[in-house]
Enzyme design. Sequence first.
Site, PDB file in Angstrom:
ATOM      1  N   SER A   1       4.556  -9.520   1.989  1.00  0.00           N
ATOM      2  CA  SER A   1       3.677 -10.553   1.413  1.00  0.00           C
ATOM      3  C   SER A   1       4.575 -11.575   0.745  1.00  0.00           C
ATOM      4  CB  SER A   1       2.774  -9.905   0.353  1.00  0.00           C
ATOM      5  OG  SER A   1       2.157 -10.890  -0.446  1.00  0.00           O
TER       6      SER A   1
ATOM      7  N   TYR B   1       0.749  -4.053  -6.914  1.00  0.00           N
ATOM      8  CA  TYR B   1       0.863  -4.631  -5.564  1.00  0.00           C
ATOM      9  C   TYR B   1       2.226  -5.315  -5.389  1.00  0.00           C
ATOM     10  CZ  TYR B   1      -0.543  -7.412  -1.452  1.00  0.00           C
ATOM     11  OH  TYR B   1      -0.624  -7.997  -0.207  1.00  0.00           O
TER      12      TYR B   1
HETATM   13  P1  NAI Z   1      -7.520  -5.476   5.395  1.00  0.00           P
HETATM   14  O1  NAI Z   1      -8.163  -4.888   4.193  1.00  0.00           O
HETATM   15  O2  NAI Z   1      -8.375  -6.045   6.467  1.00  0.00           O
HETATM   16  O3  NAI Z   1      -6.540  -4.427   6.088  1.00  0.00           O
HETATM   17  C1  NAI Z   1      -5.925  -3.366   5.428  1.00  0.00           C
HETATM   18  C2  NAI Z   1      -6.090  -2.139   6.299  1.00  0.00           C
HETATM   19  O4  NAI Z   1      -5.351  -1.050   5.737  1.00  0.00           O
HETATM   20  C3  NAI Z   1      -7.552  -1.696   6.408  1.00  0.00           C
HETATM   21  O5  NAI Z   1      -7.885  -1.508   7.761  1.00  0.00           O
HETATM   22  C4  NAI Z   1      -7.565  -0.386   5.635  1.00  0.00           C
HETATM   23  O6  NAI Z   1      -8.504   0.547   6.123  1.00  0.00           O
HETATM   24  C5  NAI Z   1      -6.151   0.113   5.870  1.00  0.00           C
HETATM   25  N1  NAI Z   1      -5.773   1.133   4.913  1.00  0.00           N
HETATM   26  C6  NAI Z   1      -5.950   1.130   3.572  1.00  0.00           C
HETATM   27  N2  NAI Z   1      -5.491   2.279   3.034  1.00  0.00           N
HETATM   28  C7  NAI Z   1      -4.991   3.018   4.071  1.00  0.00           C
HETATM   29  C8  NAI Z   1      -4.391   4.290   4.166  1.00  0.00           C
HETATM   30  N3  NAI Z   1      -4.172   5.037   3.066  1.00  0.00           N
HETATM   31  N4  NAI Z   1      -4.026   4.739   5.387  1.00  0.00           N
HETATM   32  C9  NAI Z   1      -4.236   3.989   6.509  1.00  0.00           C
HETATM   33  N5  NAI Z   1      -4.805   2.762   6.463  1.00  0.00           N
HETATM   34  C10 NAI Z   1      -5.175   2.303   5.261  1.00  0.00           C
HETATM   35  O7  NAI Z   1      -6.526  -6.578   4.830  1.00  0.00           O
HETATM   36  P2  NAI Z   1      -5.336  -7.407   5.530  1.00  0.00           P
HETATM   37  O8  NAI Z   1      -5.278  -8.690   4.849  1.00  0.00           O
HETATM   38  O9  NAI Z   1      -5.470  -7.380   6.993  1.00  0.00           O
HETATM   39  O10 NAI Z   1      -4.059  -6.568   5.068  1.00  0.00           O
HETATM   40  C11 NAI Z   1      -3.081  -6.064   5.948  1.00  0.00           C
HETATM   41  C12 NAI Z   1      -1.720  -6.097   5.272  1.00  0.00           C
HETATM   42  O11 NAI Z   1      -1.344  -7.457   5.068  1.00  0.00           O
HETATM   43  C13 NAI Z   1      -1.661  -5.409   3.903  1.00  0.00           C
HETATM   44  O12 NAI Z   1      -0.456  -4.686   3.792  1.00  0.00           O
HETATM   45  C14 NAI Z   1      -1.658  -6.586   2.943  1.00  0.00           C
HETATM   46  O13 NAI Z   1      -1.023  -6.282   1.730  1.00  0.00           O
HETATM   47  C15 NAI Z   1      -0.885  -7.609   3.759  1.00  0.00           C
HETATM   48  N6  NAI Z   1      -1.051  -8.984   3.316  1.00  0.00           N
HETATM   49  C16 NAI Z   1      -2.285  -9.606   3.415  1.00  0.00           C
HETATM   50  C17 NAI Z   1      -2.410 -10.903   2.978  1.00  0.00           C
HETATM   51  C18 NAI Z   1      -3.697 -11.637   3.044  1.00  0.00           C
HETATM   52  O14 NAI Z   1      -3.790 -12.722   2.460  1.00  0.00           O
HETATM   53  N7  NAI Z   1      -4.709 -11.153   3.734  1.00  0.00           N
HETATM   54  C19 NAI Z   1      -1.276 -11.650   2.419  1.00  0.00           C
HETATM   55  C20 NAI Z   1      -0.053 -10.909   2.384  1.00  0.00           C
HETATM   56  C21 NAI Z   1       0.040  -9.626   2.817  1.00  0.00           C
END
Ligand code: NAI
Length: 256
Positions: free
Chosen positions: A144, A157
Amino acid sequence: MLLQGRKALVTGASSGIGRATAERLGQEGASVCVNYYSDKEADDAQAVVRSVERSGGTGLAIRADVGDEDAVVAMVSQAADRLGGLDLLVNNAGIEKQIPLLEMSEKDWSAVIRTNLTGAFLCLREAAKVMAGAGHGVVVNMSSVHEFIPWPGFAHYCATKGGLKLLMQTAARELAPKGIRVCNIAPGAIATPINQFVLDDPEAKHAVESEIPLGRMGQPEEIAAAVAWAGSDQAGYVTGTTIVVDGGMSLYPKFV
Ligand code: NAI
């Protein structure tokens, strides 16, 4: 196609960036193991599997909590067996929750560390064992801009994303002799469920967009494109570094 015949595992791939990434890897010719977290995400994970299969690759959904060591060992072994190897791991699973530092319990802290940092470590370690046996592989961690931009209310985080930086750099040095590249992708603000609280609040969305030189939040597909490239041979000389994909957000004066 960038990833013809490659075998990939994407964690947290039933939604957001993980989902877009799994689908894009499929479109680039890869077979993909779609990791998902809970039963309520099973249907979404199956939809991603079908998307990968429509692109011509093998799709496979595995439920696992990335913070659970036994579950990760089993998942990586099953993915490698069913896909016939493992060329690319995308450590994408992540959670966040705003909590002021002085109110943050050990439980709040540990939940985020366990998923975002310990989960990435466990998946990296297990996948790298398979890759080392084959003499090649790539690990891409979803970091991130909060790998380097402090974010009040999100100390846990930020600690995980900062931790991912040195985990990635150390792993890159340690695993390079085994033919394994390791890098991070650092997204800015991307329109996904993790940011629903911003997307649902026009004022908050405007405030975020005003800090982005390109004037808009990014789309998950724009991060997926960077992962596909980083995971491919076109990035064959790229390791130990973070690729920032943030619409210029980290150039904003208050961050430099
Ligand atoms: P999201 O909430 O759609 O995706 C996160 C996914 O991780 C979900 O499918 C969730 O079920 C899964 N997850 C959570 N805990 C888990 C576990 N213990 N085991 C397996 N899966 C688990 O959100 P997004 O935005 O797609 O996030 C994906 C990655 O991108 C994360 O690491 C987040 O920190 C990172 N990120 C997102 C940003 C944004 O603005 N959306 C910016 C920077 C980084």
